[in-house]
Design a protein around this motif. Sequence first.
Motif, PDB file in Angstrom:
ATOM      1  N   ALA A  42       0.741  -1.244   0.000  1.00 32.69           N
ATOM      2  CA  ALA A  42       0.000   0.000   0.000  1.00 32.69           C
ATOM      3  C   ALA A  42       0.783   1.315   0.000  1.00 32.69           C
ATOM      4  CB  ALA A  42      -0.984  -0.004   1.145  1.00 32.69           C
ATOM      5  N   GLY A  43       0.948   1.962   1.138  1.00 31.65           N
ATOM      6  CA  GLY A  43       1.506   3.305   1.149  1.00 31.65           C
ATOM      7  C   GLY A  43       0.389   4.310   1.049  1.00 31.65           C
ATOM      8  N   GLU A  44      -0.552   4.234   1.983  1.00 32.36           N
ATOM      9  CA  GLU A  44      -1.680   5.165   1.991  1.00 32.36           C
ATOM     10  C   GLU A  44      -1.241   6.495   2.578  1.00 32.36           C
ATOM     11  OE1 GLU A  44      -5.669   3.665   3.062  1.00 32.36           O
ATOM     12  OE2 GLU A  44      -4.539   2.102   4.088  1.00 32.36           O
ATOM     13  N   PRO A  45      -2.012   7.545   2.287  1.00 30.41           N
ATOM     14  CA  PRO A  45      -1.688   8.815   2.937  1.00 30.41           C
ATOM     15  C   PRO A  45      -1.893   8.725   4.449  1.00 30.41           C
ATOM     16  CG  PRO A  45      -3.567   9.059   1.425  1.00 30.41           C
ATOM     17  CD  PRO A  45      -3.125   7.633   1.359  1.00 30.41           C
ATOM     18  N   TRP A  46      -1.108   9.507   5.176  1.00 33.53           N
ATOM     19  CA  TRP A  46      -1.201   9.539   6.632  1.00 33.53           C
ATOM     20  C   TRP A  46      -2.564  10.086   7.068  1.00 33.53           C
ATOM     21  CZ3 TRP A  46       0.869   7.626  10.762  1.00 33.53           C
ATOM     22  CH2 TRP A  46       0.584   8.224  11.995  1.00 33.53           C
ATOM     23  N   ALA A  47      -3.128   9.506   8.099  1.00 34.55           N
ATOM     24  CA  ALA A  47      -4.374  10.035   8.643  1.00 34.55           C
ATOM     25  C   ALA A  47      -4.468   9.683  10.107  1.00 34.55           C
ATOM     26  CB  ALA A  47      -5.579   9.453   7.906  1.00 34.55           C
ATOM     27  N   GLU A  48      -5.163  10.519  10.849  1.00 38.57           N
ATOM     28  CA  GLU A  48      -5.401  10.252  12.264  1.00 38.57           C
ATOM     29  C   GLU A  48      -6.879  10.385  12.572  1.00 38.57           C
ATOM     30  OE1 GLU A  48      -2.928  12.201  15.189  1.00 38.57           O
ATOM     31  OE2 GLU A  48      -1.290  12.324  13.730  1.00 38.57           O
ATOM     32  N   PRO A  49      -7.311   9.709  13.627  1.00 37.24           N
ATOM     33  CA  PRO A  49      -8.715   9.871  14.029  1.00 37.24           C
ATOM     34  C   PRO A  49      -8.981  11.316  14.435  1.00 37.24           C
ATOM     35  CG  PRO A  49      -7.638   8.076  15.235  1.00 37.24           C
ATOM     36  CD  PRO A  49      -6.571   8.804  14.507  1.00 37.24           C
ATOM     37  N   PRO A  50     -10.241  11.755  14.364  1.00 32.33           N
ATOM     38  CA  PRO A  50     -10.566  13.106  14.821  1.00 32.33           C
ATOM     39  C   PRO A  50     -10.225  13.278  16.310  1.00 32.33           C
ATOM     40  CG  PRO A  50     -12.560  11.826  14.351  1.00 32.33           C
ATOM     41  CD  PRO A  50     -11.414  11.019  13.886  1.00 32.33           C
ATOM     42  N   VAL A  51      -9.909  14.517  16.680  1.00 31.68           N
ATOM     43  CA  VAL A  51      -9.501  14.798  18.063  1.00 31.68           C
ATOM     44  C   VAL A  51     -10.623  15.533  18.787  1.00 31.68           C
ATOM     45  CG1 VAL A  51      -7.837  16.037  19.509  1.00 31.68           C
ATOM     46  CG2 VAL A  51      -7.081  14.955  17.375  1.00 31.68           C
ATOM     47  N   LEU A  52     -10.958  15.071  19.985  1.00 35.95           N
ATOM     48  CA  LEU A  52     -11.924  15.760  20.845  1.00 35.95           C
ATOM     49  C   LEU A  52     -11.166  16.193  22.094  1.00 35.95           C
ATOM     50  CD1 LEU A  52     -14.851  13.186  20.457  1.00 35.95           C
ATOM     51  CD2 LEU A  52     -14.565  15.362  19.254  1.00 35.95           C
ATOM     52  N   ARG A  53     -11.194  17.506  22.350  1.00 33.99           N
ATOM     53  CA  ARG A  53     -10.321  18.069  23.376  1.00 33.99           C
ATOM     54  C   ARG A  53     -11.158  18.682  24.492  1.00 33.99           C
ATOM     55  NH1 ARG A  53      -5.004  19.666  22.048  1.00 33.99           N
ATOM     56  NH2 ARG A  53      -5.469  19.315  19.863  1.00 33.99           N
ATOM     57  N   SER A  54     -10.710  18.511  25.718  1.00 32.92           N
ATOM     58  CA  SER A  54     -11.468  19.082  26.836  1.00 32.92           C
ATOM     59  C   SER A  54     -11.319  20.602  26.843  1.00 32.92           C
ATOM     60  CB  SER A  54     -10.971  18.507  28.166  1.00 32.92           C
ATOM     61  OG  SER A  54      -9.679  18.976  28.461  1.00 32.92           O
ATOM     62  N   ARG A  55     -12.357  21.271  27.376  1.00 33.77           N
ATOM     63  CA  ARG A  55     -12.343  22.717  27.531  1.00 33.77           C
ATOM     64  C   ARG A  55     -12.871  23.043  28.899  1.00 33.77           C
ATOM     65  NH1 ARG A  55     -13.666  26.354  22.874  1.00 33.77           N
ATOM     66  NH2 ARG A  55     -12.493  25.438  21.164  1.00 33.77           N
ATOM     67  N   GLY A  56     -12.194  23.976  29.566  1.00 32.29           N
ATOM     68  CA  GLY A  56     -12.677  24.419  30.869  1.00 32.29           C
ATOM     69  C   GLY A  56     -12.858  23.266  31.843  1.00 32.29           C
ATOM     70  N   GLY A  57     -11.947  22.279  31.768  1.00 35.69           N
ATOM     71  CA  GLY A  57     -11.982  21.205  32.760  1.00 35.69           C
ATOM     72  C   GLY A  57     -12.939  20.074  32.448  1.00 35.69           C
ATOM     73  N   GLU A  58     -13.518  20.081  31.243  1.00 33.05           N
ATOM     74  CA  GLU A  58     -14.475  19.026  30.960  1.00 33.05           C
ATOM     75  C   GLU A  58     -14.476  18.616  29.486  1.00 33.05           C
ATOM     76  OE1 GLU A  58     -18.122  19.192  33.113  1.00 33.05           O
ATOM     77  OE2 GLU A  58     -19.244  18.391  31.416  1.00 33.05           O
ATOM     78  N   LEU A  59     -14.684  17.333  29.278  1.00 32.80           N
ATOM     79  CA  LEU A  59     -14.924  16.841  27.919  1.00 32.80           C
ATOM     80  C   LEU A  59     -16.149  15.941  27.969  1.00 32.80           C
ATOM     81  CD1 LEU A  59     -14.124  16.485  24.927  1.00 32.80           C
ATOM     82  CD2 LEU A  59     -12.685  14.569  25.619  1.00 32.80           C
ATOM     83  N   LEU A 223      -2.362  -2.416  11.105  1.00 35.92           N
ATOM     84  CA  LEU A 223      -2.740  -1.080  10.643  1.00 35.92           C
ATOM     85  C   LEU A 223      -2.278  -0.002  11.607  1.00 35.92           C
ATOM     86  CD1 LEU A 223      -6.431  -1.945   9.637  1.00 35.92           C
ATOM     87  CD2 LEU A 223      -4.346  -2.082   8.235  1.00 35.92           C
ATOM     88  N   VAL A 224      -2.021   1.175  11.057  1.00 35.83           N
ATOM     89  CA  VAL A 224      -1.742   2.357  11.873  1.00 35.83           C
ATOM     90  C   VAL A 224      -2.904   3.312  11.636  1.00 35.83           C
ATOM     91  CG1 VAL A 224      -0.162   4.260  12.329  1.00 35.83           C
ATOM     92  CG2 VAL A 224       0.755   2.030  11.654  1.00 35.83           C
ATOM     93  N   ASN A 225      -3.691   3.561  12.666  1.00 36.91           N
ATOM     94  CA  ASN A 225      -4.893   4.392  12.540  1.00 36.91           C
ATOM     95  C   ASN A 225      -5.818   3.878  11.433  1.00 36.91           C
ATOM     96  OD1 ASN A 225      -3.736   5.990  14.532  1.00 36.91           O
ATOM     97  ND2 ASN A 225      -2.836   7.422  13.077  1.00 36.91           N
ATOM     98  N   GLY A 226      -5.896   2.576  11.296  1.00 38.57           N
ATOM     99  CA  GLY A 226      -6.773   1.972  10.289  1.00 38.57           C
ATOM    100  C   GLY A 226      -6.198   1.958   8.890  1.00 38.57           C
ATOM    101  N   ARG A 227      -4.985   2.483   8.739  1.00 41.15           N
ATOM    102  CA  ARG A 227      -4.369   2.552   7.406  1.00 41.15           C
ATOM    103  C   ARG A 227      -3.275   1.514   7.260  1.00 41.15           C
ATOM    104  NH1 ARG A 227      -5.672   7.651   4.280  1.00 41.15           N
ATOM    105  NH2 ARG A 227      -7.584   8.185   5.375  1.00 41.15           N
ATOM    106  N   LEU A 228      -3.085   1.100   6.009  1.00 38.87           N
ATOM    107  CA  LEU A 228      -2.040   0.138   5.710  1.00 38.87           C
ATOM    108  C   LEU A 228      -0.786   0.886   5.258  1.00 38.87           C
ATOM    109  CD1 LEU A 228      -1.663  -2.929   5.557  1.00 38.87           C
ATOM    110  CD2 LEU A 228      -2.438  -2.827   3.200  1.00 38.87           C
TER     111      LEU A 228
END
Length: 491
Positions: A42-59, A223-228
Motif C-alpha cells: 500500500a503506502g496510503e496517505p497519513w491520517a489520524e482519528p478526529p480529536v476531541l479536546r477538553s475545555r474548561g476542565g471538561e470533555l 494497521l496504523v490508525n486503520g491505514r495500511l
Amino acid sequence: MQPISRRQALQLGGLGLAAALAGGIGLGRELSTGGAGGNGAAGEPWAEPPVLRSRGGELQVQLEAARGPVRLAGRAATALTYNGGSPGPTLRLRPGDRLRIHLLNRLDVPTNLHTHGLYVSPAGNADNVFVSVGPGESFDYDYRLPPDHPPGVFWYHPHLHHRVADQLFGGLCGAIVVEDPEPVPVARERVLVISDITLDRSGAVAQVSMMQRMAGREGDLVLVNGRLRPDLSARPGERERWRVVNACTSRFLRLRLDGQRLQLVGMDSGRLASPQDVEEVSLAPGNRADLLVTAAAGDAQLRTLPVDRGRGAGMGSAIGREPEVALATLRVAGASVAEAGPVPAQPTPRDLRGANVAARRRLTFEMGMGGGMGGGGRGGGAGGMRFTIDGQEFDPARVDQRVHLGTVEEWTISNTSAMDHPFHLHVWPMQVVADNGTAVTEPTWRDVVVVPAGGHVTVRVRFETFPGRTVYHCHILDHEDLGMMGVLEAS
Ligand code: C2O
Ligand code: CU
Ligand code: CU
C-alpha cells in the motif's frame, strides 16, 4: 463473530490438544509476504482519528458503537466502529478534568467501555467493567481525573467478558492523551493506534477458530490508525512526538525506525525523568509508548520485528514468529529546521522499593487441562485447555484479592505455561521490581507487564484513592475471554 459459549467450549474439548495447538499459530503467517514488504504494498496517505479536546476542565462526548461500513487498509470494509471510525476519536484531556462519555450501543450484542490506564475510580459509572450495555441501550460514563493524574498515552476499548477480543479485533478502540503540565517543544504530534485485523473477501471481519483464540489471534493486516503502511513526511531536524498504542488483540510489537533518532519519554503512565535514546520499543498488547522522533534526511520504515511469545503447551508450535511487518514509511526531505528546544525536566519517578510492604501475594497463570486429555470436563475451557489464574476461571461474583487502600503490596506473578502472558492490572500502576528473579534497577512503571513462559515477574503496587471492585487479567484478550481474569476489591 460470536463469542464462544460454554457449550461450544465443551464440544471443542473433544478436539484433542495436539491438533488444536498445532493449528494455533497466529493468523498472520498465511498472508504475510515476508521481509520488510510484509503487510501488502500500500503506502496510503497519513491520517489520524478526529480529536476531541477538553475545555474548561471538561470533555463530554458521545461514542456510538456500531457495525458498519468503514475504510480499513485502503478498502471498503464492514467492521466495528466508534462514531463511524476505527479507531474512534482521540480524546485529549488534562489532569483534573472530568470526562463524560455517553456510550450508545448500536451493535446487536452487549458491550461496555474501559479507559485503559487512566487513574480513575473503578466504581459506579466510572471505569466499571462490570457494567453491561445491551443492544440499543446507552450508558453515561463519568470519569474524574485527579489533579495530579500522570500525563501520557492511554486508550479505550470494550471490556465485556467473553466479547472483548472480538470487539477489539473488529475495530473498537481509540486513544486518550493526558497533556503534560509543560509542553515538550515539537514540530508536530502524532497518534499511532496500531491494531491488527483479518478481513475476508467481502471486507467483513474474518471469523477466528478456537485454535487461534488459544494461541491469541493475530490479524493478517497490521494497521496504523486503520491505514495500511501510511506515509508520513517531515523535514530534517524536526522533532515529532509519537503517541503509540498497541491496540492489537494479542500481537506483541517490537518497533524499530532505523536511521532516525528515537527517544522514549514514557511507557504506559510511567514518565521517565529525561528522554532515553532507544533503538527498539517492545509493546505487549495494551502497552503504550510516548516517543520523540528527530527526523534525519531519507526514508525510514517503521517496522515491527517478530516476537517469539512461546509455544502451545510444548507441542512445538511457535507463536509470533511470522516475518517482520512494515507499518509506515517516514519520508524526510526539504530544508533543515533548527533544533527544537530542550525537553522540560520531569519529576523523578516514584520508587516503591524502599516502601513498607503490607502483603505479599503470588498469582499464577496456568494453561491446564480441564477434565483430562481432550475431554472438556468440568469447566473445560477451550479444546480441553483451561485458561486460569490460580487455578480458577473468571467469576464476576467472586473476589479473588482483597487489598487495603493506603498500603503497598508486592505481587509475584508466575506463569507455568509455555506461552508468555501479559499481566494487566486496572487502575493502579505497577512498579516492576524483578524480572525472572533479576532485580530491575531503574524505577519502571507499567500497567501491562509480560510474564514470560515458565517465568515470573515481581511488581509493587500502592493501592490508594479508589475503593471498589476491578479486575486484573491477561491482555492477550482471547485469554481474558477464556477465563484468565480475576477480581480485586479495594477498601
Ligand atoms: Cu486494556 Cu482490562 O484492559
Ligand atoms: Cu485496562
Ligand atoms: Cu495469556
